[in-house]
Scaffold this active site. Structure first.
Site, PDB file in Angstrom:
ATOM      1  N   ASP A 163      -8.689   1.781   0.275  1.00 57.18           N
ATOM      2  CA  ASP A 163      -9.047   2.802  -0.701  1.00 57.18           C
ATOM      3  C   ASP A 163      -7.853   3.132  -1.586  1.00 57.18           C
ATOM      4  O   ASP A 163      -6.690   2.925  -1.199  1.00 57.18           O
ATOM      5  CB  ASP A 163      -9.509   4.076   0.008  1.00 57.18           C
ATOM      6  CG  ASP A 163     -10.760   3.853   0.836  1.00 57.18           C
ATOM      7  OD1 ASP A 163     -11.521   2.919   0.521  1.00 57.18           O
ATOM      8  OD2 ASP A 163     -10.967   4.619   1.799  1.00 57.18           O
ATOM      9  N   LYS A 164      -8.110   3.678  -2.743  1.00 58.57           N
ATOM     10  CA  LYS A 164      -7.061   4.000  -3.711  1.00 58.57           C
ATOM     11  C   LYS A 164      -5.919   4.776  -3.076  1.00 58.57           C
ATOM     12  O   LYS A 164      -4.743   4.441  -3.258  1.00 58.57           O
ATOM     13  CB  LYS A 164      -7.660   4.803  -4.875  1.00 58.57           C
ATOM     14  CG  LYS A 164      -6.619   5.320  -5.862  1.00 58.57           C
ATOM     15  CD  LYS A 164      -7.229   6.255  -6.892  1.00 58.57           C
ATOM     16  CE  LYS A 164      -6.155   6.859  -7.774  1.00 58.57           C
ATOM     17  NZ  LYS A 164      -6.712   7.866  -8.728  1.00 58.57           N
TER      18      LYS A 164
END
Length: 331
Positions: A163-164
């Site tokens: 995820d970011k």
């Protein structure tokens, strides 16, 4: 690593997408006069008829960005009514998604590299693959800039995601042979990753397993959720320490995935009432100095996709996570 470090038997991969040729072109300027058919029509409608290769929503964005002039003056209202004979000018910037498969040079923290693969230590804040809202500045863009061969591989060689706002280790293929083998090894649970996480509340002293299907949240499309319609998912959670801090108890845990669903660790811990620290999407709040979700992919173990030589890597957490972890785990 032992059997507790098994990896996904079904990996959520990103769809392929071809490069958009407009991404590398300079902006084109066009000018013309409104004819009788455009008289009393909305500005965005006239533009959509005159420039059909661009969507009306993109043209509305160009209007809002000041890229359209009417009789020499900037026009920023899409609903403005035009008159026959007025002069229109527009600077046709490509849509944001045209940058999705454009090479963009950026620093990459490479833990390992050879002819067939890279191991990258991804920083928090870096998006892995282009998507709405993040069409450029992604790891994929950086890989395309670093290696011309990446353009010939699906997803520039990306075989799994973080995820970011999750930091840590990722493996990336540099050849089609390596990519095929890495995808196969992920599915066969031959690639092992271990995560460190900080979660709200007391998870208890004993290891436990969350085995619950994960799918798109039926209420919010930006979230995932434990749902009967989801895909099977299993996470092992190993408690490390518990600390009482100003924001309440925080547990330090190690997590092992047996499947690779989107947001899996975040969703599984939140479903037990223990959202990750600072993970606002799933109910977490800032604590112990963390302002982004407290999750780090700390270890990666695999066999080289071509030589089958065992490889093992460890990436120490970045400063924000290391300081927060130290506040919970006794030195």
């Amino acid at each position: 690593m032992g059997a507790d470090l098994q990896e996904p038997d079904a990996v959520d991969l990103l769809p392929d997408a071809p490069p958009d040729e407009a991404g590398g072109q300079d902006a084109e300027c066009r000018a013309w006069r409104v004819d009788a058919t455009g008289h009393a029509q909305r500005l965005d409608k006239v533009l959509a008829q005159a420039v059909p290769e661009f969507s009306r929503s993109h043209l509305q964005g160009l209007i809002a960005a000041g890229e359209v002039r009417v009789d020499g003056a900037t026009a920023t209202t899409p609903s403005r009514k035009l008159r026959a004979g007025q002069q229109l000018e527009i600077r046709l910037l490509p849509p944001a998604e045209a940058m999705a498969f454009t090479p963009q040079a950026m620093p990459l923290d490479l833990v390992y590299q050879d002819e067939h693969l890279l191991v990258v230590h991804k920083p928090a804040g870096l998006v892995v693959h282009p998507a709405p809202g993040h069409w450029s500045g992604t790891l994929l863009n950086g890989l395309l800039a670093r290696d011309a061969r990446a353009a010939r591989l699906p997803r520039a060689g990306i075989v799994h995601r973080l995820d970011k706002d999750t930091s840590g280790l990722m493996v990336v293929a540099r050849s089609l042979e390596a990519m095929t083998a890495l995808v196969r090894d992920l599915a066969a649970r031959h690639i092992h990753r271990r995560y460190l996480a900080l979660a709200h509340g007391d998870v208890g002293p004993d290891p436990f397993t969350v085995e619950a299907p994960v799918g798109r949240d039926p209420v919010s499309r930006i979230r995932m959720a434990v749902t009967p319609q989801g895909k099977p998912a299993r996470t092992d959670v190993l408690p490390v320490a518990l600390a009482a801090v100003a924001q309440g108890p925080v547990s330090a845990v190690r997590c092992v995935l047996h499947t690779g669903r989107t947001h899996q660790i975040r969703v599984h811990l939140a479903s037990r009432g223990h959202p990750l620290v600072a993970d606002s999407l799933y109910g977490g709040a800032p604590a112990v100095g963390m302002q982004r979700q407290a999750l780090h992919a700390v270890e990666l173990q695999l066999e080289h996709p071509l030589t089958r030589t065992p490889l093992a890597f460890r990436a120490e957490p970045p400063a924000d996570f290391a300081q927060a972890w130290a506040a919970v785990v006794p030195g």
